[in-house]
Motif scaffolding. Structure first.
Motif: not given
Length: 224
Positions: A57-60, A188-202
Motif C-alpha cells: 500500500w505504501q508503495n502504490t 517528486g522523482g528527486a529521491f534516489d538510493g534507499i527505496s520504500t520497499n527496502i526500508i519496509g523490508n528492514i
C-alpha cells in the motif's frame, strides 16, 4: 539567512523527532501509525502478511491526490528542514512505526523509537549499529531491543542523524529515498538510493516475530 538553509545532524534529529511524534500521535486528516496498523491487522492473516500488504500500500497508494491533500496539514508545520525532506521522514517513519505496532512493540518506548529511526537507513542499518558500538547478526530479538542501554540508544540516534545528513547533503540535496511520487512535485522523482520497499523490508525483519524465533539474532552483543 543562507546559514538557516544549511542542514546539520542536529536539525535532522529534530526533524526525526517531529515526524515520529506526528506519525504516532496523529495529525488531523491522517491516520496515525497505530490506526494504519490496526486496519491491516483486522483483515486477518499473519503479522508478515499484514506487513507485506502495508508495504505494498505504501508503495502504490500514498501518491494519490487525497493523500497529498491530507499531507499538507503535516508538511506546513514548522521544522527547520525543507518541506520535501520532512515529508519523506513523516511518510517513512509512519510506515515503519505501523510495522512495529503490528509486531507488538510499544511506540512510546524510546528504544523502539530509535530502532524505527534506524530502519530509515535501509541496508546501511547494520553499519549504523556498528558505528553506535553494537555487533549484530541477522536480526534483533524483542528482549535485545528492550534492553539496549540509554547510552547505546543515544549513539544510535547520533549515528542515524549523521548517516541521513550525508544522504540529504548539507544544502538539502535529496539523495535518501526513491519514494512514492507525490502529486504537485512535493516530493517528486528527486529521491534516489534507499527505496520504500527496502526500508519496509528492514522494518519487517526488525520488528516482526512471525519470521520465526529461529531466525532471530541470538548473538547480539555490545562491541568491546
Amino acid at each position: 539567512m543562507e546559514q538557516d538553509k544549511v542542514l546539520t545532524a542536529g536539525k535532522v534529529q529534530k526533524a526525526l523527532d517531529w515526524a515520529y511524534d506526528k506519525a504516532v500521535n496523529g495529525v488531523t486528516g491522517l491516520d496515525s501509525a497505530q490506526e494504519i496498523a490496526e486496519s491491516y491487522m483486522k483483515k486477518g492473516g499473519s503479522q508478515v502478511d499484514c506487513v507485506n500488504a502495508l508495504i505494498r500500500w505504501q508503495n502504490t497508494k500514498a501518491g494519490t491526490s487525497g493523500f497529498v491533500t491530507g499531507l499538507g496539514g503535516v508538511i506546513t508545520l514548522p521544522v527547520a528542514l525543507p518541506v520535501n525532506i520532512t515529508s519523506v521522514m513523516y511518510i517513512q517513519i509512519r510506515m515503519i512505526a505501523a510495522i512495529a505496532h503490528i509486531g507488538g512493540y510499544d511506540l512510546k518506548d524510546d528504544n523502539v523509537r530509535s530502532f524505527v529511526y534506524l530502519c530509515l537507513c535501509g541496508n546501511a542499518a547494520k553499519d549504523v549499529l556498528k558505528e553506535a558500538g553494537i555487533k549484530i547478526g541477522m536480526q534483533f530479538t524483542r528482549s535485545a531491543i528492550r534492553n539496549v542501554s540509554s547510552e547505546i540508544i543515544k549513539s544510535i540516534n547520533k549515528a542515524v542523524g549523521f548517516r541521513l545528513l550525508t544522504k540529504f547533503g548539507q544544502k538539502g540535496s535529496i539523495n535518501l529515498v526513491k519514494l512514492v511520487p507525490l502529486a504537485g512535485g512535493i516530493v517528486g522523482g528527486a529521491f534516489d538510493g534507499i527505496s520504500t520497499n527496502i526500508i519496509g523490508n528492514i522494518a519487517r525483519e526488525t520488528f516482526i516475530t512471525d519470521l520465526g524465533e529461529t531466525s532471530m539474532n541470538d548473538d547480539y552483543q555490545h562491541m568491546s
